[in-house]
Design a protein around this motif. Structure first.
Motif, PDB file in Angstrom:
ATOM      1  N   GLU A 341       0.837  -1.204   0.000  1.00  0.00           N
ATOM      2  CA  GLU A 341       0.000   0.000   0.000  1.00  0.00           C
ATOM      3  C   GLU A 341       0.876   1.261   0.000  1.00  0.00           C
ATOM      4  O   GLU A 341       0.597   2.221  -0.720  1.00  0.00           O
ATOM      5  N   ARG A 344       2.249   2.080  -3.397  1.00  0.00           N
ATOM      6  CA  ARG A 344       1.233   2.037  -4.440  1.00  0.00           C
ATOM      7  C   ARG A 344       1.594   2.888  -5.658  1.00  0.00           C
ATOM      8  O   ARG A 344       1.577   2.404  -6.806  1.00  0.00           O
ATOM      9  N   ASP A 345       1.907   4.119  -5.450  1.00  0.00           N
ATOM     10  CA  ASP A 345       2.144   5.021  -6.581  1.00  0.00           C
ATOM     11  C   ASP A 345       3.335   4.567  -7.414  1.00  0.00           C
ATOM     12  O   ASP A 345       3.291   4.605  -8.659  1.00  0.00           O
ATOM     13  N   GLU A 346       4.407   4.142  -6.749  1.00  0.00           N
ATOM     14  CA  GLU A 346       5.600   3.692  -7.466  1.00  0.00           C
ATOM     15  C   GLU A 346       5.311   2.413  -8.267  1.00  0.00           C
ATOM     16  O   GLU A 346       5.745   2.276  -9.412  1.00  0.00           O
ATOM     17  N   ILE A 348       2.360   1.321  -9.410  1.00  0.00           N
ATOM     18  CA  ILE A 348       1.475   1.609 -10.544  1.00  0.00           C
ATOM     19  C   ILE A 348       2.239   2.330 -11.649  1.00  0.00           C
ATOM     20  O   ILE A 348       2.059   2.035 -12.841  1.00  0.00           O
ATOM     21  N   ARG A 349       3.119   3.240 -11.271  1.00  0.00           N
ATOM     22  CA  ARG A 349       3.895   3.979 -12.270  1.00  0.00           C
ATOM     23  C   ARG A 349       4.787   3.042 -13.087  1.00  0.00           C
ATOM     24  O   ARG A 349       4.901   3.177 -14.307  1.00  0.00           O
ATOM     25  N   ASP A 353      -1.460  -0.596 -12.883  1.00  0.00           N
ATOM     26  CA  ASP A 353      -2.488  -0.696 -11.846  1.00  0.00           C
ATOM     27  C   ASP A 353      -2.963  -2.134 -11.653  1.00  0.00           C
ATOM     28  O   ASP A 353      -3.248  -2.551 -10.530  1.00  0.00           O
ATOM     29  N   TYR A 356      -0.688  -4.129  -9.318  1.00  0.00           N
ATOM     30  CA  TYR A 356      -0.873  -3.652  -7.945  1.00  0.00           C
ATOM     31  C   TYR A 356      -2.158  -4.224  -7.355  1.00  0.00           C
ATOM     32  O   TYR A 356      -2.164  -4.741  -6.232  1.00  0.00           O
TER      33      TYR A 356
END
Length: 388
Positions: A341, A344-346, A348-349, A353, A356
């Motif tokens: 969690e 998450r951003d790393e 998905i980048r 998505d 993840y």
């Protein structure tokens, strides 16, 4: 006119959510809310919702209406459903769902007979472990160990608990500098590095390309007295027997227990030890369809302790110890899920998505399974008897 045109759709919503309410009765205690893409919401249970299920389109709504666990997981991975709030409480809703996909189960069991055990194993390992190593390092602790830690307290750091487990494995196998150990399923070098730093000579077996590449770089960089081989354990042979074997979280990929035990006896010196740990079910070959299709395909089977001990009893191998790690594996998966969690951003980048979301379901679902006693976890120590 506009209000009348919407009335049949609203009526269908009401019917669906009435069926959901009936389905949940006496099965689920978690208060939660379902919110539709147009803003309409429905609440279930008593108290403030701990979870909010966001329905983004009609596919998501249809998935909910079928009460099928696999379908709901697929809708979540596709973005037709979202989840906000307590993920542990969300996965507890699976108690109200169906999960019957017999054709998928049948093919998983017979595939090794048609394709062959070793090719099936390679396909299965690639499906889970051949994402870039950097992805797994986003949620593993610095030891990079991908099986249960051994916690003494719930508030311990995961790394502390993993190092305790690695120490236990070394002590259980009575290892000292210069000893030769076979690490079955080397992963990201957790045991290979930990033991190699102590002068223990580790041969790390893997059939994952990503794992082989990671270990091939790690061993010379860290100056370890170790090596990595891309070979299947069941086909592996050695001219010189080993002092011990260590199998961290790999027994789930080795469901043919008689064949595994024969390899123990072939590859170990008299007096040699085996340490293994694994996630387990009380019935062999039982696992959720989501796990079977998207996480561990083919005939991966959670460890079945009584089947393994029955097979061991037909050999000369002595079982020295069995430890129940269910609570420790709950804490381990919970820590992994929280790390996922946080990253998450790393994730998905870099990897998208869908990946993840897949691992979010897997890790939180596993944490809940251990917490609710739906799954077990064990450490087992065995010894090949000395000659008398």
């Amino acid at each position: 006119m506009e209000q009348n045109a919407k009335a049949p759709l609203a009526t269908s919503y009401d019917g669906l959510f009435k069926r959901i309410q009936q389905r949940l009765a006496d099965r689920v205690k978690t208060p939660f809310e379902i919110r539709l893409w147009g803003g309409r919401s429905f609440r279930f249970g008593e108290g403030e919702p701990a979870v909010q299920v966001l329905v983004n389109d009609r596919n998501g709504l249809a998935a909910l209406g079928r009460f099928d666990e696999l379908g709901i997981c697929e809708a979540y991975m596709a973005g037709s459903l979202d989840v906000a709030g307590d993920m542990m409480r969300f996965v507890s809703l699976r108690r109200a769902l169906n999960d019957s996909h017999p054709l998928q189960y049948l093919w998983r069991r017979i595939a090794p007979w048609f394709i062959g055990r070793i090719p099936v194993d390679r396909q299965a390992i690639a499906a889970h472990y051949d994402f870039p190593s950097e992805f797994y390092l986003q949620f593993l602790d610095p030891t990079r160990c991908y099986s249960q830690a051994v916690f003494e307290r719930d508030d311990e750091a995961l790394e502390t608990a993993q190092r305790r487990k690695l120490d236990f494995a070394i002590d259980a196998c009575c290892l000292k500098p210069g000893d030769r150990v076979l690490d079955v399923g080397g992963g990201w070098g957790s045991f290979t590095e930990y033991a190699g730093q102590r002068g223990i000579q580790v041969t790390s077996l893997t059939i994952s390309r990503q794992s082989e590449a990671f270990l091939s770089e790690l061993i010379p960089r860290a100056g370890l007295p170790c090596r990595v081989l891309n070979q299947d354990f069941l086909a592996y042979a050695s001219e010189e027997p080993y002092d011990a074997m260590v199998i961290l979280g790999v027994m789930e990929h080795l469901p043919d227990y008689p064949a595994v035990l024969r390899q123990f006896q072939r590859l170990l010196k008299p007096g040699g030890h085996v340490y293994l740990d694994a996630s387990a079910f009380r019935e062999k070959h039982v696992k959720p369809s989501f796990i079977a299709r998207y996480v561990f395909p083919a005939d991966h089977a959670y460890f079945c302790l009584h089947d393994f001990l029955t097979a061991a009893a037909k050999t000369q191998m002595d079982v020295l110890a069995v430890h129940n790690d269910r609570h420790s594996y709950y804490l381990t998966c919970k820590a992994w899920a929280e790390n996922l969690e946080a990253a998450r951003d790393e994730i998905i980048r870099r990897w998208g998505d869908a990946l993840y979301r897949r691992f979010r379901l897997y890790l939180w679902g596993s944490a809940y399974a251990f917490f609710s006693r739906g799954m077990e976890a064990f450490r087992v120590v065995l010894e090949k008897p000395r000659e008398v």
